[in-house]
Design a protein around this motif. Sequence first.
Motif, short mmCIF file in Angstrom:
data_model
loop_
_atom_site.label_atom_id
_atom_site.label_comp_id
_atom_site.label_asym_id
_atom_site.label_seq_id
_atom_site.Cartn_x
_atom_site.Cartn_y
_atom_site.Cartn_z
N VAL A 94 -16.32 -0.28 2.34
CA VAL A 94 -15.48 -0.07 1.10
C VAL A 94 -14.35 -1.09 1.10
O VAL A 94 -13.64 -1.62 1.74
N THR A 95 -14.39 -1.58 -0.37
CA THR A 95 -13.52 -2.81 -0.79
C THR A 95 -12.84 -2.23 -1.75
O THR A 95 -13.43 -2.04 -2.97
N ILE A 96 -11.45 -2.43 -1.91
CA ILE A 96 -10.72 -1.86 -3.03
C ILE A 96 -9.76 -3.01 -3.26
O ILE A 96 -8.90 -3.59 -2.51
N ILE B 110 -8.37 -3.45 1.45
CA ILE B 110 -7.63 -3.13 0.43
C ILE B 110 -6.66 -3.99 -0.02
O ILE B 110 -5.90 -4.67 0.86
N GLY B 111 -6.75 -4.65 -1.25
CA GLY B 111 -5.78 -5.44 -1.68
C GLY B 111 -4.48 -5.22 -1.81
O GLY B 111 -3.86 -4.13 -1.11
N GLU C 214 -12.86 -2.85 -8.13
CA GLU C 214 -12.18 -3.93 -8.23
C GLU C 214 -11.16 -3.97 -8.94
O GLU C 214 -10.26 -2.61 -8.92
N GLU C 215 -10.28 -4.87 -9.10
CA GLU C 215 -8.76 -5.02 -9.49
C GLU C 215 -8.66 -4.25 -11.02
O GLU C 215 -9.37 -4.14 -11.66
N LEU D 121 0.73 -1.22 -0.21
CA LEU D 121 0.11 -0.05 0.05
C LEU D 121 0.85 1.14 -0.04
O LEU D 121 1.64 1.31 0.74
N ILE D 122 0.67 2.19 -0.82
CA ILE D 122 1.43 3.59 -0.86
C ILE D 122 0.21 4.52 -0.52
O ILE D 122 -0.81 4.51 -1.36
N ILE D 123 0.21 5.02 0.83
CA ILE D 123 -0.70 5.87 1.15
C ILE D 123 -0.06 7.19 1.49
O ILE D 123 0.70 7.48 2.31
N LYS D 124 -0.25 8.39 0.61
CA LYS D 124 0.35 9.57 0.55
C LYS D 124 -0.38 10.39 1.61
O LYS D 124 -1.53 10.02 2.56
#
Length: 186
Positions: free
Chosen positions: A94-96, A76-77, A130-131, A60-63
Amino acid sequence: MNRINLQAFTAGDFDKGAGKLKITAWYFVNALLVRASWNPFMGIKVALLRTFGAKIGKGLIIKNNVIIKFPWKLTIGDNVWLGENSWIDNLDYVTIGSNVCISQGALLLTGNHDYSVPSMPYRNAPIVIEEGVWVGAEVVVCPGVTMHINSIATVGSVITKNTEVDGIYQGNPAVLVRKRRIGITV
């Protein structure tokens, strides 16, 4: 004539998904460490999100300045990017999926109000990304939407309905403008 009466508003059966102590603790941890622009350490942000119940894959990249209302309602995937000032306003789940880019300033909005009722009660619904989806800068994804595999919402679009696989959407409300062709130079 019927009139709006916000004084009559109640949360009804809305469930925040956690107790007052956890919600209060998250408020401060989020403000001081996760959302804070002074904290560039993604590992710390991810660990704190997981501590508060988020299910997060690897990479995960979270700015900076990312707002997440309720991490316990977030999945989160792998290899997901959350851009600066993006906001996951997840009153509902929320599903990412994996390999998703949520660009700067995007808003995933799971909550709304029923404007046809004078007290304007909540009208919330989950969001599924979705992906391979790309949510462009300043995009709004509305409650109940599923953005299907590899679809794109272009800058400033408002996604009010489910997208098609590989669909590229633009506008307010967003409409399908063409199909995404991966690996083919346009």
